[in-house]
Design a protein around this motif. Sequence first.
Motif, PDB file in Angstrom:
ATOM      1  N   THR A 410      13.188  33.141  39.238  1.00 18.90           N
ATOM      2  CA  THR A 410      13.795  34.433  39.409  1.00 18.90           C
ATOM      3  C   THR A 410      13.623  34.834  40.978  1.00 18.90           C
ATOM      4  OG1 THR A 410      13.746  34.936  36.827  1.00 18.90           O
ATOM      5  CG2 THR A 410      14.127  36.785  38.661  1.00 18.90           C
ATOM      6  N   HIS A 411      12.326  34.676  41.421  1.00 12.65           N
ATOM      7  CA  HIS A 411      11.993  34.905  42.677  1.00 12.65           C
ATOM      8  C   HIS A 411      12.844  34.270  43.796  1.00 12.65           C
ATOM      9  CE1 HIS A 411       9.312  38.313  41.270  1.00 12.65           C
ATOM     10  NE2 HIS A 411       8.412  37.565  40.987  1.00 12.65           N
ATOM     11  N   GLN A 412      12.961  33.056  43.377  1.00 12.56           N
ATOM     12  CA  GLN A 412      13.747  32.191  44.395  1.00 12.56           C
ATOM     13  C   GLN A 412      14.900  32.766  44.403  1.00 12.56           C
ATOM     14  OE1 GLN A 412      12.393  29.679  46.134  1.00 12.56           O
ATOM     15  NE2 GLN A 412      14.310  29.616  47.289  1.00 12.56           N
ATOM     16  N   ARG A 413      15.672  33.066  43.334  1.00 11.93           N
ATOM     17  CA  ARG A 413      17.145  33.478  43.406  1.00 11.93           C
ATOM     18  C   ARG A 413      17.213  34.950  44.190  1.00 11.93           C
ATOM     19  NH1 ARG A 413      17.193  31.217  38.111  1.00 11.93           N
ATOM     20  NH2 ARG A 413      16.917  33.244  37.418  1.00 11.93           N
ATOM     21  N   GLN A 414      16.273  35.766  43.799  1.00 17.64           N
ATOM     22  CA  GLN A 414      16.125  37.061  44.518  1.00 17.64           C
ATOM     23  C   GLN A 414      15.834  37.124  46.051  1.00 17.64           C
ATOM     24  OE1 GLN A 414      12.693  39.372  43.297  1.00 17.64           O
ATOM     25  NE2 GLN A 414      13.580  41.368  43.734  1.00 17.64           N
ATOM     26  N   VAL A 415      15.113  35.911  46.234  1.00 17.16           N
ATOM     27  CA  VAL A 415      14.802  35.913  47.856  1.00 17.16           C
ATOM     28  C   VAL A 415      16.095  35.419  48.761  1.00 17.16           C
ATOM     29  CG1 VAL A 415      13.659  34.598  49.659  1.00 17.16           C
ATOM     30  CG2 VAL A 415      12.345  35.570  47.771  1.00 17.16           C
ATOM     31  N   GLU A 416      16.823  34.472  47.906  1.00 16.77           N
ATOM     32  CA  GLU A 416      18.214  34.090  48.487  1.00 16.77           C
ATOM     33  C   GLU A 416      18.986  35.079  48.542  1.00 16.77           C
ATOM     34  OE1 GLU A 416      19.152  30.968  45.923  1.00 16.77           O
ATOM     35  OE2 GLU A 416      17.420  29.526  46.825  1.00 16.77           O
ATOM     36  N   VAL A 417      19.233  35.891  47.755  1.00 20.11           N
ATOM     37  CA  VAL A 417      20.159  37.023  47.787  1.00 20.11           C
ATOM     38  C   VAL A 417      19.763  38.174  48.905  1.00 20.11           C
ATOM     39  CG1 VAL A 417      21.219  38.990  46.467  1.00 20.11           C
ATOM     40  CG2 VAL A 417      20.970  36.792  45.453  1.00 20.11           C
ATOM     41  N   LEU A 418      18.429  38.566  48.695  1.00 22.97           N
ATOM     42  CA  LEU A 418      17.878  39.562  49.780  1.00 22.97           C
ATOM     43  C   LEU A 418      17.967  38.969  51.130  1.00 22.97           C
ATOM     44  CD1 LEU A 418      15.010  40.827  47.397  1.00 22.97           C
ATOM     45  CD2 LEU A 418      17.324  41.851  48.002  1.00 22.97           C
ATOM     46  N   GLU A 419      17.693  37.699  51.234  1.00 21.71           N
ATOM     47  CA  GLU A 419      18.023  37.175  52.737  1.00 21.71           C
ATOM     48  C   GLU A 419      19.161  37.677  53.227  1.00 21.71           C
ATOM     49  OE1 GLU A 419      16.799  33.247  52.576  1.00 21.71           O
ATOM     50  OE2 GLU A 419      14.504  33.634  52.918  1.00 21.71           O
ATOM     51  N   LEU A 446      12.678  42.584  50.626  1.00 22.89           N
ATOM     52  CA  LEU A 446      12.732  41.092  50.620  1.00 22.89           C
ATOM     53  C   LEU A 446      11.290  40.907  50.880  1.00 22.89           C
ATOM     54  CD1 LEU A 446      14.028  38.271  51.514  1.00 22.89           C
ATOM     55  CD2 LEU A 446      14.063  39.091  53.955  1.00 22.89           C
ATOM     56  N   ASP A 447      10.600  41.366  51.629  1.00 26.86           N
ATOM     57  CA  ASP A 447       9.293  41.179  51.911  1.00 26.86           C
ATOM     58  C   ASP A 447       8.611  41.100  50.414  1.00 26.86           C
ATOM     59  OD1 ASP A 447       9.665  41.386  54.432  1.00 26.86           O
ATOM     60  OD2 ASP A 447       8.764  43.258  54.842  1.00 26.86           O
ATOM     61  N   ARG A 448       8.588  42.048  49.683  1.00 25.25           N
ATOM     62  CA  ARG A 448       7.994  42.044  48.393  1.00 25.25           C
ATOM     63  C   ARG A 448       8.474  40.653  47.647  1.00 25.25           C
ATOM     64  NH1 ARG A 448       8.998  48.424  46.308  1.00 25.25           N
ATOM     65  NH2 ARG A 448       7.454  49.207  48.079  1.00 25.25           N
ATOM     66  N   ALA A 449       9.735  40.480  47.728  1.00 25.26           N
ATOM     67  CA  ALA A 449      10.376  39.191  46.967  1.00 25.26           C
ATOM     68  C   ALA A 449       9.656  37.887  47.281  1.00 25.26           C
ATOM     69  CB  ALA A 449      11.707  39.326  46.985  1.00 25.26           C
ATOM     70  N   ARG A 450       9.396  37.775  48.885  1.00 28.86           N
ATOM     71  CA  ARG A 450       8.788  36.723  49.342  1.00 28.86           C
ATOM     72  C   ARG A 450       7.273  36.620  48.786  1.00 28.86           C
ATOM     73  NH1 ARG A 450      11.180  36.969  55.464  1.00 28.86           N
ATOM     74  NH2 ARG A 450      13.225  36.013  55.252  1.00 28.86           N
ATOM     75  N   ALA A 451       6.600  37.718  48.959  1.00 23.83           N
ATOM     76  CA  ALA A 451       5.286  37.578  48.441  1.00 23.83           C
ATOM     77  C   ALA A 451       5.158  37.207  47.001  1.00 23.83           C
ATOM     78  CB  ALA A 451       4.732  38.899  48.753  1.00 23.83           C
ATOM     79  N   SER A 452       6.077  37.841  46.199  1.00 26.10           N
ATOM     80  CA  SER A 452       6.169  37.557  44.780  1.00 26.10           C
ATOM     81  C   SER A 452       6.424  36.021  44.457  1.00 26.10           C
ATOM     82  CB  SER A 452       7.032  38.480  44.067  1.00 26.10           C
ATOM     83  OG  SER A 452       6.742  39.724  43.877  1.00 26.10           O
ATOM     84  N   LEU A 453       7.209  35.460  45.160  1.00 30.40           N
ATOM     85  CA  LEU A 453       7.516  34.109  45.215  1.00 30.40           C
ATOM     86  C   LEU A 453       6.545  33.085  45.690  1.00 30.40           C
ATOM     87  CD1 LEU A 453       9.755  31.755  44.974  1.00 30.40           C
ATOM     88  CD2 LEU A 453      10.545  32.090  47.410  1.00 30.40           C
ATOM     89  N   ILE A 454       5.730  33.429  46.507  1.00 25.74           N
ATOM     90  CA  ILE A 454       4.451  32.494  47.180  1.00 25.74           C
ATOM     91  C   ILE A 454       3.574  32.869  45.822  1.00 25.74           C
ATOM     92  CG2 ILE A 454       2.705  32.683  48.535  1.00 25.74           C
ATOM     93  CD1 ILE A 454       4.425  33.733  50.778  1.00 25.74           C
ATOM     94  N   GLN A 455       3.240  33.833  45.326  1.00 26.89           N
ATOM     95  CA  GLN A 455       2.397  33.889  44.012  1.00 26.89           C
ATOM     96  C   GLN A 455       2.715  33.215  43.150  1.00 26.89           C
ATOM     97  OE1 GLN A 455       1.990  38.123  43.784  1.00 26.89           O
ATOM     98  NE2 GLN A 455       0.391  38.487  45.166  1.00 26.89           N
ATOM     99  N   ALA A 456       4.015  33.094  42.764  1.00 26.12           N
ATOM    100  CA  ALA A 456       4.411  32.397  41.487  1.00 26.12           C
ATOM    101  C   ALA A 456       4.406  31.011  41.637  1.00 26.12           C
ATOM    102  CB  ALA A 456       5.874  32.967  41.095  1.00 26.12           C
ATOM    103  N   THR A 457       4.945  30.649  42.891  1.00 26.23           N
ATOM    104  CA  THR A 457       4.844  29.161  43.178  1.00 26.23           C
ATOM    105  C   THR A 457       3.731  28.688  42.929  1.00 26.23           C
ATOM    106  OG1 THR A 457       6.789  29.399  44.854  1.00 26.23           O
ATOM    107  CG2 THR A 457       5.435  27.370  44.997  1.00 26.23           C
TER     108      THR A 457
END
Length: 476
Positions: A410-419, A446-457
């Motif tokens: 979910t965060h991956q898709r969110q980051v792609e859209v927010l970028e 976008l910053d929050r989504a990237r941080a969440s993506l790193i943590q989830a990964t």
Amino acid sequence: MFRFNPKFIAALLLSVGCLTPGLAQTRISLQECIQQAIRENLQIKDAELQQESTINTYQQSRRDRMPAVSGVFNPGYSLGRSIDPYTNSITTDHLGTNSLGITASWTIYNGNQLQNLQKQNALNLSAGQYDLQAAKNMITLKVLQAYLQVLVTQELLQVALKQAEATQLQLDRMTRQVQLQVVAEANLYNLQSQRANDDLQITNARNEVRTAQMALSQLLNWPADQNYELEAIAREVTAAPVESWQQVYRSSLTILPESKSAALRIQSARKGMEAARGLRMPTLSLNSSLGTSYSSAAKKYVTGDSYREEPLNAFVTVNNERYQLSSISQATSTQNMGYLEQLGNNPVWSVSLSLRIPIFNANQASYRIQEAKIQQLRADNQQKQVHLQMRQQIEQAFVLYRNALERQQTHQRQVEVLEKTVHAAQVRLEAGVVNVLDYTLAKTNLDRARASLIQATYECAFRQQIIGFYQSGTLN
């Protein structure tokens, strides 16, 4: 007017590199961290000492089946009426005695108690080895989690620094536009506020790095200010390595040391039961002794060089003349026998069989048997607890992995859209179509989504390792 410049950014990056322990010269891998933690952990050392004690107990149980040999040395001194051990006669003289020898005793049969105790201690030794391995595995998983946490916080710090750099570029551009009176000065305040928020995120991220490194250092038994750099590890996110938790659970029952130890404890309790039942059986022993003795009253006769004539109460008639007979003997005397001479003259050797049949021993046998039954029930219950705990942990690992995988996707898709959204907002901001507030809001998301993506990964990578560990007993 409040203004940032590129020199400030360079100084900030340099200061972060100096203050962050993760950027130090010493480089250490995950495997080296695990080895260091196992080597320095005090609980592991205590478990190793306990294992040495178990080894000593097992070795002693083997020696208990061997004959017992001991030496005897009994000096004594008697006053008054006593029995002379040399002649077995009563004497009133002061008497010095000494006896010495070697005795041996060997238990031939005692209801197989010694054999069952040896087997029980051998099973306890094997179970202790698995317990030690289980303790090492627990430390390994803790180090893995702390190691990944350090990598997560370091990556979040790098993201925060990049975010601050991007904001600074926009702030510099906006500052020039304000100076040229292209845009209103009010637009500059929003970017300055965003830059201040970025600084706060950098501070928080740096503190998280320090906290994570302190937790890892404590596991390694290092001082909190120890400088080191961690090697990166693969964190690719893939599907679950197995179909279901039931498959992993079945594998773990035959692989993990906790399960093996619990099974051996049950076998050990059964041997304890057999040993306790042996208390009701007869005991057959073979005994032997070899010794000698000394007594100060011991005398010996010594012949001299002279002869003596003693008349006898007997007569003989020769030619009508009567003569009295006499005896001629060599003169003798008595003297004390020497210590070593007596020891050589008084050897005694004996061998015997002893059969002891238990009739009543204050219910010791019943007590031991009942206690062995309780220990056997406890071992069964502990095995059930171990299996239940393993099943719950595996179920939890699968649920947490699937949750983390869904969040990561979910965060991956969110980051792609927010970028794309931030890029569009930046283009519109530069064209003067959109205000700064809309841009900063999109960038914050976008910053929050990237941080969440790193943590989830990283969480996905950690949960994958946990599932693989339960399945194979080792970390990949």
